[in-house]
Design an enzyme around this catalytic site. Structure first.
Site, short mmCIF file in Angstrom:
data_model
loop_
_atom_site.label_atom_id
_atom_site.label_comp_id
_atom_site.label_asym_id
_atom_site.label_seq_id
_atom_site.Cartn_x
_atom_site.Cartn_y
_atom_site.Cartn_z
N GLU A 169 -7.85 -4.63 -10.13
CA GLU A 169 -8.48 -3.89 -9.04
C GLU A 169 -8.88 -2.50 -9.53
OE1 GLU A 169 -5.43 -3.36 -5.97
OE2 GLU A 169 -4.06 -2.54 -7.46
N LYS A 173 0.87 -1.20 0.00
CA LYS A 173 0.00 0.00 0.00
C LYS A 173 0.90 1.24 0.00
CE LYS A 173 -4.33 1.62 2.03
NZ LYS A 173 -5.02 1.98 0.81
N1 PDD Z 1 -7.89 2.19 -0.47
N2 PDD Z 1 -6.72 -1.63 -3.55
C1 PDD Z 1 -6.04 -0.47 -3.36
C2 PDD Z 1 -4.96 -0.10 -4.32
C3 PDD Z 1 -6.35 0.37 -2.25
O1 PDD Z 1 -5.68 1.52 -2.07
C4 PDD Z 1 -7.37 -0.02 -1.36
C5 PDD Z 1 -7.73 0.84 -0.17
C6 PDD Z 1 -8.05 -1.23 -1.60
C7 PDD Z 1 -9.13 -1.72 -0.65
O2 PDD Z 1 -8.56 -2.11 0.57
P1 PDD Z 1 -9.35 -2.02 1.96
O3 PDD Z 1 -10.54 -2.88 1.85
O4 PDD Z 1 -8.36 -2.54 2.95
O5 PDD Z 1 -9.70 -0.57 2.19
C8 PDD Z 1 -7.69 -2.01 -2.70
C9 PDD Z 1 -8.07 3.16 0.61
C10 PDD Z 1 -9.41 3.06 1.23
C11 PDD Z 1 -7.78 4.55 0.05
O6 PDD Z 1 -6.75 4.69 -0.58
O7 PDD Z 1 -8.54 5.47 0.26
#
Ligand code: PDD
Length: 275
Positions: free
Chosen positions: A173, A141
């Protein structure tokens, strides 16, 4: 509003990062983001596990262990006086002497008001377009959302809400969310690689596994467009139906039966504190 900065709490206006930080010089940093409900962070353990995994993958040292970080986050929630908030845990490349070599990481944890998807948002769903792109280091991330931000004018021009990345016709994604499809024979599919393992994705997979066949595998764009239901998952959007992709209506364009069932079960999980 308090911010935790390296080793102490500071007022929001004093949470200042120097321009030499590698996040500003080279975009080098990782973060994680979770939500609170009724003063408690949801799925915090999973978010912290992913935070440590991202830090390790980027060779960034963490100065606190999980128990210490948990205590800091709980104190930040108390100081912020918000029963529902978004917590961002950011770890940067540090103050680099030459703007290139990593230094001692800076840790910044913020707790701010957050907008989450409502029931009305769920009923409306979203529209999306596909786009060929593969994120660098997809299992980490990082703060690099360059393509997603760069695509914003195109999304406006095409009048769609979001973009679904694919690489050589295999979907991966959304920029900030994971993708799921329900096939016409009621199987739940989600990509298994080249994407971030979302914490909401993990919860949805375990809810679904109790009631239907679930497969984590490569999904081709043709399979996506033939799906009975498509939805995305993320911390802020929870579970969000995708009504149309590249102008093709998915199902009847309304939230599907399986999507709605998983959504209701996910809301219950949240209500129970999401541990
Ligand atoms: N985004 N894929 C990516 C590249 C992400 O940055 C995120 C999360 C997800 C979903 O992950 P999760 O269910 O753990 O939130 C998938 C966050 C919310 C953001 O950047 O705002």
């Amino acid at each position: 509003m308090a911010v935790f900065f390296n080793d102490h709490f500071v007022a929001n206006e004093n949470a200042l990062l120097h321009v030499s930080d590698l996040s500003m010089q080279r975009g080098y940093a990782i973060f994680d983001f979770c939500r609170t409900k009724n003063w408690r962070p949801l799925f915090l353990n999973d978010h912290l596990d992913r935070f440590y995994a991202s830090a390790a993958a980027m060779h960034l040292a963490t100065r606190y262990n999980k128990e210490e970080l948990t205590a800091i986050i709980y104190e930040l929630i108390e100081r912020t006086l918000l029963d529902e908030a978004g917590i961002r845990i950011l770890l940067t490349g540090g103050y680099s002497v030459d703007g290139y070599q990593p230094a001692s990481p800076n840790l910044i944890i913020t707790c701010n008001a957050v907008k989450t998807a409502s029931l009305a948002d769920f009923e409306n769903g979203i529209t999306a377009m596909t786009y060929e792109h593969q994120r660098e280091l997809p299992s980490v991330k990082t703060i690099n959302y360059m393509m997603a931000v760069w695509l914003q004018p195109l999304l406006k021009e095409k009048k769609v809400n979001d973009v679904l990345y694919h690489h050589k016709e295999i979907i991966t994604e959304f920029p900030r969310s994971n993708v799921f499809i329900v096939t016409k024979d009621q199987r739940l599919l989600t990509p298994s690689r080249h994407m971030l393992r979302g914490i909401t994705r993990k919860q949805v997979l375990s809810l679904a596994a109790k009631q239907m066949d679930v497969e984590e595998r490569d999904i081709r764009t043709e399979e996506l467009l033939q799906a009975a239901e498509v939805f995305l998952t993320s911390t802020t959007k929870k579970i969000m139906p995708v009504a149309a992709i590249d102008g093709n209506i998915i199902g009847d364009g309304k939230p599907g039966v399986i999507t709605r069932k998983l959504y209701n079960e996910f809301l219950q999980l949240e209500q129970q504190g999401g541990q």
